[in-house]
Design a protein around this motif. Structure first.
Motif, mmCIF file in Angstrom:
data_model
loop_
_atom_site.group_PDB
_atom_site.id
_atom_site.type_symbol
_atom_site.label_atom_id
_atom_site.label_comp_id
_atom_site.label_asym_id
_atom_site.label_seq_id
_atom_site.Cartn_x
_atom_site.Cartn_y
_atom_site.Cartn_z
ATOM 1 N N PHE A 1 0.676 -1.038 0.425
ATOM 2 C CA PHE A 1 -0.049 0.138 0.036
ATOM 3 C C PHE A 1 0.835 1.480 0.037
ATOM 4 N N SER A 2 2.252 1.293 -0.446
ATOM 5 C CA SER A 2 3.181 2.359 -0.987
ATOM 6 C C SER A 2 2.792 2.826 -2.322
ATOM 7 N N LEU A 3 2.191 2.207 -3.119
ATOM 8 C CA LEU A 3 2.012 2.349 -3.992
ATOM 9 C C LEU A 3 0.317 2.995 -3.917
ATOM 10 N N ALA A 4 0.464 3.054 -5.773
ATOM 11 C CA ALA A 4 -1.023 4.591 -6.071
ATOM 12 C C ALA A 4 -1.736 3.530 -6.119
ATOM 13 N N TYR B 1 -3.479 7.017 -3.014
ATOM 14 C CA TYR B 1 -2.667 6.256 -1.846
ATOM 15 C C TYR B 1 -3.815 6.319 -0.590
ATOM 16 N N ALA B 2 -2.893 4.768 -0.388
ATOM 17 C CA ALA B 2 -3.383 4.315 1.021
ATOM 18 C C ALA B 2 -2.937 4.752 2.440
ATOM 19 N N VAL B 3 -3.706 6.393 2.902
ATOM 20 C CA VAL B 3 -2.295 6.838 4.114
ATOM 21 C C VAL B 3 -2.935 6.703 5.296
ATOM 22 N N ASN B 4 -4.318 6.319 5.654
ATOM 23 C CA ASN B 4 -4.605 6.039 7.282
ATOM 24 C C ASN B 4 -4.901 5.064 6.855
ATOM 25 N N PHE B 5 -4.854 4.249 8.579
ATOM 26 C CA PHE B 5 -5.065 2.608 8.649
ATOM 27 C C PHE B 5 -6.011 2.641 9.740
ATOM 28 N N SER B 6 -6.572 1.344 10.479
ATOM 29 C CA SER B 6 -7.002 1.186 11.781
ATOM 30 C C SER B 6 -7.805 -0.434 11.583
ATOM 31 N N ASN B 7 -8.049 -0.346 13.016
ATOM 32 C CA ASN B 7 -8.454 -1.086 13.598
ATOM 33 C C ASN B 7 -9.735 -1.881 14.423
ATOM 34 N N GLN B 8 -10.351 -0.530 14.278
ATOM 35 C CA GLN B 8 -11.142 0.109 14.560
ATOM 36 C C GLN B 8 -12.445 -0.680 13.825
ATOM 37 N N GLN B 9 -13.954 -1.016 14.332
ATOM 38 C CA GLN B 9 -14.437 -1.330 13.817
ATOM 39 C C GLN B 9 -15.998 0.435 13.206
#
Length: 252
Positions: free
Chosen positions: A84-87, A119-127
């Motif tokens: 996910f560091s790629l476009a 780009y994916a820049v924000n990630f989460s484990n939350q519902q």
């Protein structure tokens, strides 16, 4: 006259001494360079042997292989890496057959709606975050749901992705994950956090990686690296050598 001569002689000796010290320092750096370059690992050799340079970033592969070594995965022959560091317009998913040293699939994959645009820049484990999660997963069973043929993913890292099953983060096919969508939007469409793949590849990929293989989602993300216990930092000697190179370059 005598004092001037003595002064010039002392200055010449100082200059020659400085040059000799500089020469010695450069030789030490060169020697360090040779020693560091020789610290190749089995992972380095495998990466080169499989010609992964134009398919998968070395660091993503290295980290995936570290987790593979640490985790009690049922089927270690097949490994999937998502970068996910790629476009989103690039082929970010790679399925590798490590036993036969072959790349089986290299294709597009979507990220979560709230993880970013191209780009994916924000990630989460939350519902209900509608974001992708990083880290290591093990594949489980398949089922047919509202997104068609789907693969259950079990997050293996506490506080990072262990809510994946509760969030229904699964691999599935999607029409918005396609070259046509890229042509229309300039990026892929986005999921609710699932790694969605092109519809035509969903069945073959899922059938290849189901039932206990490793999936690693990489993003060159400092927050993840601070939390994970499965990946070691890069070679310290190599980092030190690069710093010395930069310092020598700046001085020059």
């Amino acid at each position: 006259m005598g004092n001037t001569f003595m002064f010039l002689l002392m200055a010449l000796n100082t200059a020659l001494s400085s040059q000799e010290n500089l020469k010695t320092t450069n030789q030490q750096i060169d020697t360090h360079h040779i020693n560091v370059e020789r610290q190749r690992t089995e992972v380095d050799s495998l990466y080169d042997e499989m010609n992964l340079e134009h398919v998968l970033k070395y660091e993503a592969f290295r980290q995936a292989m570290e987790g593979r070594k640490e985790l009690p995965i049922q089927n270690k022959d097949i490994m999937t890496v998502i970068d996910f560091s790629l476009a989103s317009t690039e082929k970010r998913l790679v399925v590798i057959d490590l036993a036969h040293k072959k790349v089986l699939y290299n294709t597009l994959v979507s990220h979560g709606k709230n993880s970013g645009e191209n780009y994916a820049v924000n990630f989460s484990n939350q519902q209900e975050s509608l974001k992708s999660s990083l880290g290591f997963f093990v594949t489980e069973n398949t089922y047919n749901g509202e997104n068609g043929y789907s693969l259950v993913l079990n997050g293996l890292e506490e506080g990072i992705n262990n809510n994946a099953k509760a969030r229904y983060v699964v691999m599935h096919g999607a029409d918005y994950c396609s070259a046509g969508t890229i042509a229309s939007l300039g990026r892929l469409g986005k999921s609710y956090g699932c790694p969605a793949v092109p519809r035509e590849f969903a069945g073959p990929i899922i059938n290849t990686i189901k039932d206990g293989t490793l999936l690693y989602i990489y993003a060159d993300n400092a927050e993840y690296m601070a939390k994970t216990h499965l990946i070691h930092q890069p070679n310290v000697l190599m980092a030190q050598f690069h710093k010395r190179q930069l310092a020598a370059s700046d001085e020059g």
